[in-house]
Write a protein that holds these residues in place. Structure first.
Motif, PDB file in Angstrom:
ATOM      1  N   LEU A   1       0.848  -1.186   0.000  1.00 20.25           N
ATOM      2  CA  LEU A   1       0.000   0.000   0.000  1.00 20.25           C
ATOM      3  C   LEU A   1       0.890   1.245   0.000  1.00 20.25           C
ATOM      4  N   ASP A   2       1.004   1.886  -1.142  1.00 25.14           N
ATOM      5  CA  ASP A   2       1.768   3.133  -1.234  1.00 25.14           C
ATOM      6  C   ASP A   2       0.807   4.292  -1.033  1.00 25.14           C
ATOM      7  N   MET A   3       0.691   4.751   0.188  1.00 24.97           N
ATOM      8  CA  MET A   3      -0.332   5.720   0.559  1.00 24.97           C
ATOM      9  C   MET A   3       0.314   7.006   1.068  1.00 24.97           C
ATOM     10  N   PRO A   4       0.025   8.138   0.438  1.00 20.99           N
ATOM     11  CA  PRO A   4       0.533   9.413   0.963  1.00 20.99           C
ATOM     12  C   PRO A   4       0.103   9.622   2.406  1.00 20.99           C
ATOM     13  N   LYS A   5       1.031  10.106   3.231  1.00 18.35           N
ATOM     14  CA  LYS A   5       0.748  10.272   4.653  1.00 18.35           C
ATOM     15  C   LYS A   5      -0.315  11.342   4.922  1.00 18.35           C
ATOM     16  N   LEU A   6      -0.410  12.326   4.054  1.00 20.99           N
ATOM     17  CA  LEU A   6      -1.428  13.358   4.218  1.00 20.99           C
ATOM     18  C   LEU A   6      -2.486  13.203   3.135  1.00 20.99           C
ATOM     19  N   GLY A   7      -3.721  13.021   3.570  1.00 25.84           N
ATOM     20  CA  GLY A   7      -4.829  12.896   2.630  1.00 25.84           C
ATOM     21  C   GLY A   7      -5.859  13.979   2.864  1.00 25.84           C
ATOM     22  N   LEU A   8      -6.859  14.008   1.997  1.00 23.57           N
ATOM     23  CA  LEU A   8      -7.976  14.938   2.129  1.00 23.57           C
ATOM     24  C   LEU A   8      -9.188  14.183   2.645  1.00 23.57           C
ATOM     25  N   GLY A   9      -9.652  14.519   3.852  1.00 23.09           N
ATOM     26  CA  GLY A   9     -10.912  13.991   4.332  1.00 23.09           C
ATOM     27  C   GLY A   9     -12.061  14.745   3.676  1.00 23.09           C
ATOM     28  N   THR A  10     -13.122  14.045   3.311  1.00 21.88           N
ATOM     29  CA  THR A  10     -14.209  14.697   2.567  1.00 21.88           C
ATOM     30  C   THR A  10     -15.512  14.831   3.364  1.00 21.88           C
ATOM     31  N   TRP A  11     -15.661  14.152   4.480  1.00 19.60           N
ATOM     32  CA  TRP A  11     -16.887  14.298   5.268  1.00 19.60           C
ATOM     33  C   TRP A  11     -16.858  15.630   6.001  1.00 19.60           C
TER      34      TRP A  11
ATOM     35  N   ALA B   1      -0.718   8.006   8.902  1.00 12.64           N
ATOM     36  CA  ALA B   1      -1.225   8.967   7.924  1.00 12.64           C
ATOM     37  C   ALA B   1      -2.356   9.750   8.574  1.00 12.64           C
ATOM     38  N   ALA B   2      -2.762  10.856   7.970  1.00 16.97           N
ATOM     39  CA  ALA B   2      -3.838  11.683   8.515  1.00 16.97           C
ATOM     40  C   ALA B   2      -4.697  12.212   7.380  1.00 16.97           C
ATOM     41  N   VAL B   3      -6.012  12.311   7.631  1.00 14.83           N
ATOM     42  CA  VAL B   3      -6.944  12.749   6.587  1.00 14.83           C
ATOM     43  C   VAL B   3      -7.828  13.891   7.104  1.00 14.83           C
TER      44      VAL B   3
END
Length: 273
Positions: free
Chosen positions: A10-20, A224-226
């Motif tokens: 899983l290559d997942m960026p540590k910072l994501g965009l939460g949409t809720w 990671a954080a969203v």
């Protein structure tokens, strides 16, 4: 610092965009804008009622779909095998994609056949329609059952985690089992901006308090954080948290904060460890 979490391929960026709780055009605009600014990790869910808006954004964006990590989730009342499969199919249709990068069980429930639910989740990975699978809001005892007893190949868990809520046991479990931990509500629903200790650290670095809270999470291995961010200024500010360098004094101050302020615990939540 490392900006990618790599677990179970899983290559997942540590910072994501939460949409809720963004929906409709507001959500589409926010996701398109975030992708333009450099975000490559978008978090959605069937229960957010915005998967179609995220799908619209992915279609509008000039960023190729294969360059964006997308997480979605199935709701707790759709965990029978047939319901899960129908929900997953709806997710892919809404996202206009033949796969999702990470697919999670959003919440556990009590009235379920856990083995069949997990088998169904694993089948999505085996079919290649979910590049990776995981769970959200599972307490430690249930995680142990799924990962250690059932041997489910979970790549990630998503839980509430921020400067005012510790998750030491879950983070230790994640690291021992090659899993990522994704922090939702990483800004404690923006209450970090009112915490005097965080305000003092922010003043010292001349940045917003939210950047301090985010950097504390992003500095942690396998985390990671969203954070949800609809406006351009907030999206940019969150990205700029990578530029911060917290020192030992900062980390000691944050470590001393109470770590028992859980903000998300709906009536159907499990008994927390």
């Amino acid at each position: 610092m490392q900006r990618i979490v790599n677990r179970h391929q899983l290559d997942m960026p540590k910072l994501g965009l939460g949409t809720w709780p963004m929906v409709g055009e507001e959500c589409t605009r926010a996701v398109v804008q975030a992708l333009e600014l450099g975000y490559r990790h978008i978090d959605t869910a069937a229960a957010y009622n915005n998967e179609d808006a995220v799908g619209q954004a992915l279609a509008q964006s000039s960023v190729p779909r294969e360059h964006v990590h997308v997480t979605s989730k199935v709701w707790w009342d759709r965990l029978s095998p047939a319901d899960m499969r129908a929900s997953f199919d709806n997710t892919l249709r809404a996202l206009r994609s033949d796969y999702v990068d990470l697919f999670l069980i959003h919440w556990p429930t009590q009235d379920w056949d856990l083995a069949r639910t997990i088998d169904t989740l694993v089948s999505f990975k085996e079919e290649g329609r979910a590049r990776a699978i995981g769970v959200a809001n599972f307490p430690l005892a249930l995680l142990r059952e799924v990962v250690e007893d059932m041997k489910a190949p979970l790549a990630a868990m998503q839980v509430e985690y921020h400067v005012a809520l510790g998750q030491v046991k879950l983070l230790d479990f994640a690291r021992r089992h090659d899993m990522a931990l994704i922090a939702y509500s990483p800004l404690a629903r923006n209450s970090v901006a009112q915490m005097p200790e965080i305000q003092r650290i922010a003043a010292k670095h001349d940045v917003p308090p939210t950047q301090i809270a985010l950097k504390w999470l992003l500095d942690q291995q396998d985390v990671a954080a969203v954070p949800k961010a609809g406006g351009r200024a907030n999206q940019l500010s969150n990205l700029q948290s990578f530029n911060l360098l917290l020192d030992d004094e900062d980390r000691e101050t944050i470590a001393a904060l109470p770590k028992d302020q859980r903000l998300v615990s709906p009536p159907f939540a499990p008994q927390w460890d």
